[in-house]
Enzyme design. Structure first.
Site, PDB file in Angstrom:
ATOM      1  N   LYS A 259       0.844  -1.201   0.000  1.00 28.97           N
ATOM      2  CA  LYS A 259       0.000   0.000   0.000  1.00 28.97           C
ATOM      3  C   LYS A 259       0.879   1.251   0.000  1.00 28.97           C
ATOM      4  CE  LYS A 259      -3.311   2.530   2.977  1.00 28.97           C
ATOM      5  NZ  LYS A 259      -4.207   2.474   4.167  1.00 28.97           N
ATOM      6  N   ASP A 264      -2.707  10.033   3.903  1.00 33.29           N
ATOM      7  CA  ASP A 264      -4.109   9.652   4.053  1.00 33.29           C
ATOM      8  C   ASP A 264      -4.825  10.639   4.973  1.00 33.29           C
ATOM      9  OD1 ASP A 264      -6.546   8.441   4.266  1.00 33.29           O
ATOM     10  OD2 ASP A 264      -5.851   6.728   5.453  1.00 33.29           O
ATOM     11  N   LYS A 271     -10.256  12.622   8.477  1.00 31.47           N
ATOM     12  CA  LYS A 271      -9.781  12.189   9.791  1.00 31.47           C
ATOM     13  C   LYS A 271      -9.723  13.378  10.744  1.00 31.47           C
ATOM     14  CE  LYS A 271      -6.719   8.422   8.275  1.00 31.47           C
ATOM     15  NZ  LYS A 271      -7.427   7.336   8.964  1.00 31.47           N
ATOM     16  N   ASP A 282       1.459   6.139   5.761  1.00 31.56           N
ATOM     17  CA  ASP A 282       0.492   5.226   5.148  1.00 31.56           C
ATOM     18  C   ASP A 282       1.034   4.587   3.856  1.00 31.56           C
ATOM     19  OD1 ASP A 282      -1.897   3.985   5.684  1.00 31.56           O
ATOM     20  OD2 ASP A 282      -3.121   5.423   4.564  1.00 31.56           O
ATOM     21  N   ASP A 341     -12.401   6.832   3.866  1.00 35.75           N
ATOM     22  CA  ASP A 341     -11.175   6.620   4.632  1.00 35.75           C
ATOM     23  C   ASP A 341     -10.727   5.153   4.603  1.00 35.75           C
ATOM     24  OD1 ASP A 341      -9.009   7.282   6.175  1.00 35.75           O
ATOM     25  OD2 ASP A 341     -10.127   7.494   8.051  1.00 35.75           O
ATOM     26  N   GLU A 343      -9.557   3.521   2.229  1.00 38.76           N
ATOM     27  CA  GLU A 343      -9.061   3.668   0.863  1.00 38.76           C
ATOM     28  C   GLU A 343      -7.964   2.673   0.513  1.00 38.76           C
ATOM     29  OE1 GLU A 343      -7.871   5.292   3.369  1.00 38.76           O
ATOM     30  OE2 GLU A 343      -5.768   4.808   3.016  1.00 38.76           O
ATOM     31  N   ARG A 345      -7.737  -0.536   1.050  1.00 37.34           N
ATOM     32  CA  ARG A 345      -8.280  -1.758   0.436  1.00 37.34           C
ATOM     33  C   ARG A 345      -8.745  -1.509  -0.988  1.00 37.34           C
ATOM     34  NH1 ARG A 345     -12.440  -2.334   5.283  1.00 37.34           N
ATOM     35  NH2 ARG A 345     -10.683  -1.267   6.270  1.00 37.34           N
TER      36      ARG A 345
END
Ligand code: BES
Ligand code: MN
Ligand code: ZN
Length: 493
Positions: A259, A264, A271, A282, A341, A343, A345
């Protein structure tokens, strides 16, 4: 440079010559070991006296710095704990402690005396070299050096070693440190473009193929989930591939997918601002994959590997995707984006199904800072492990024990897949509200690997550390690089 990439080797040390700092490992309640005697002699019996007075017991993590007027100016005693419980990870920790001490005292060099124990010399030397390099890591690239601080410059092993173990340890330690640098640098420096450049640099040095797809290209290829996440940012997103062909031609490769969310913010489901800065981390899964590939390029194992990194920011631009949007992944499955959020996956869905379709891999490992829930479950001490293949799961657990990078399996019972069913699309990107969040991430990803043996590591808790660990300073850890290289070397044998 935030770490040292060289470990000198002095096979027959002369302790009557000046050595600024030398660390000695001692087992608990064992007294002086044979290899310490020349050092003890050079110190006029100081170590013997310290042990007689029971000023140092050798408990794991005990440290004592001895000063001397002779050429051996500073000797550090480092406790290895009980001999029966000794492992390569304790050797790695001891090396890390030694470097920590040298650094604390502003010294330019750190030496470690090698020793024998029941473990194979190659593994022991490798662990010590790794511990020295990993312990030397400090992210100060963007900070003015402190006035009187002297930089650590040299690492050395004194005494017999395995040459192969030494080389391997240096290469692997350096791969981990590359991952840490990519993690620790902020999001305005480590952009998807920069990750792509790093991939190209590694690939070029290794003479392997690297392909980078831009927004227009991967959108056209059918990667609607990555495109959906990337819709909210002006920072150009990338889909990055490295193909390493060290194995037989036509042999199914091992696929590594990381990833690469370089920042993020959560998207429209933004967030909270507290600790949002940590979301520069991230992209840790991508850093892990690049760290592995840099080491692979040097170690040249006889195996085929395909590395894939979907990379973007998750921001809130005027074209950002919205809760309720439905996107179509590379394998044709539609996804209802309940929460922007979740995101990671989404971008992995495309990368996993692309790799499955194009390369028919023998196995897939993915690395992702996927869920905050894994921190609730396991804290900073273990990565969450999920998978669809018992044999591959066991293989990862085995190498994890060898390398001391802990993993803990979470269940993937089929009932959990009920939780990601959507009324309006094939799947939705969240499970039940607040329940089994890490498993929900796992069962979601499973939808995109078809029947390829696959293991997912949720590294949201292990990718970075709040507090200094023996050979992991606070910040990016480069987690799973060592574990996967061990797996690769074992497979390539
Ligand atoms: N990158 C985060 C996960 C994360 C959170 C990693 C905290 C490290 C520390 C991920 O993209 C995310 O936001 N996940 C959500 C999923 C939820 C909306 C289903 C989460 O864990 O809250
Ligand atoms: Mn997120
Ligand atoms: Zn994320």
């Amino acid at each position: 440079m935030s770490y040292i990439t060289r470990v000198d080797h002095i096979p027959d040390p002369d302790f009557t010559q000046p050595i600024d700092f030398l660390a000695l490992g001692l087992f608990q309640d064992k007294g002086q070991q044979e290899n310490h005697q020349p050092v003890d002699a050079a110190l006029g019996g100081l170590i013997s006296r310290v042990l007689e007075r029971k000023d140092f017991k050798g408990k794991k993590g005990d440290r004592l710095l001895l000063h001397h007027d002779g050429p051996l100016a500073r000797v550090a005693l480092v406790g290895l704990g009980e001999e029966e419980k000794f492992s390569t990870d304790i050797a790695r920790q001891a090396a890390g402690w030694a470097v920590g001490l040298a650094r604390k005292h502003n010294l330019a060099g750190c030496g470690l005396l090698t020793f024998e124990c029941g473990l194979p010399e190659v593994e022991l030397t490798q662990a010590m070299a790794e511990g020295l390099i990993l312990g030397s890591y400090k992210f100060t690239d963007l900070k003015k050096p402190e006035e009187e601080a002297r930089e650590l410059e040299n690492l050395a092993l004194y005494g017999p070693v395995s040459k192969a173990g030494l080389e391997r340890g240096i290469t692997i330690g350096t791969g981990v440190c590359l991952a840490r640098d990519l993690q620790n640098n902020p999001a305005n420096i480590i952009t998807p473009t920069r990750l792509a450049e790093e991939a190209q640099r590694i690939a070029k040095a290794a003479d392997v193929k690297c392909t980078v797809f831009d927004r227009e290209q991967f959108t056209k290829m059918g990667m609607g989930a990555l495109a959906g996440v990337a819709a909210g940012t002006d920072q150009p997103p990338k889909f990055i591939l490295i193909e390493y062909t060290g194995g037989k031609s036509g042999e199914a490769p091992l696929a590594l997918v990381g990833k690469g969310l370089t920042f993020d913010a959560g998207g429209i489901c933004i967030k909270p601002s507290a600790k949002m800065d940590e979301m520069k981390f991230d992209m840790s899964g991508a850093a892990t994959v690049l760290g592995i590939m840099q080491a692979v390029a040097e170690l040249r194992p006889k195996i085929n590997i395909i590395a894939a990194i979907p990379s973007t920011e998750n921001l809130l631009g005027g074209s950002a995707q919205k809760p309720g949007d439905i996107v179509k992944a590379y394998n044709g499955k539609t996804i209802e984006v309940i929460n922007t959020d979740a995101e990671g996956r989404l971008i992995l869905a495309d990368a996993l199904s692309y790799v499955v379709d194009k390369y028919k891999p023998a196995a897939i490992l993915d690395f992702a800072t996927l869920t905050g829930a894994v921190l609730i479950a396991l804290g900073h001490r273990a990565s969450g492990l999920m998978g669809n293949n018992e044999q591959l799961i066991e293989e990862v657990k085995r190498v994890s024990e060898q390398t001391g990078e802990r993993v803990w399996e979470l269940p993937m019972w089929e009932e959990y897949s009920e939780d990601i069913k959507s009324k309006v699309a094939d799947v939705k990107n969240v499970g039940q509200d607040r329940l089994a969040g890490t498993v929900a991430g796992g069962v979601f990803l499973q939808e995109f690997v078809s029947d390829t043996p696959w293991v997912h590591l949720d590294i949201a808790g292990t990718a970075w550390q709040d507090k200094d660990q023996p050979y992991i300073p606070g910040g990016g850890s480069g987690v799973a690089v060592r574990l996967v290289i061990q797996l690769i070397l074992d497979r390539a044998e």
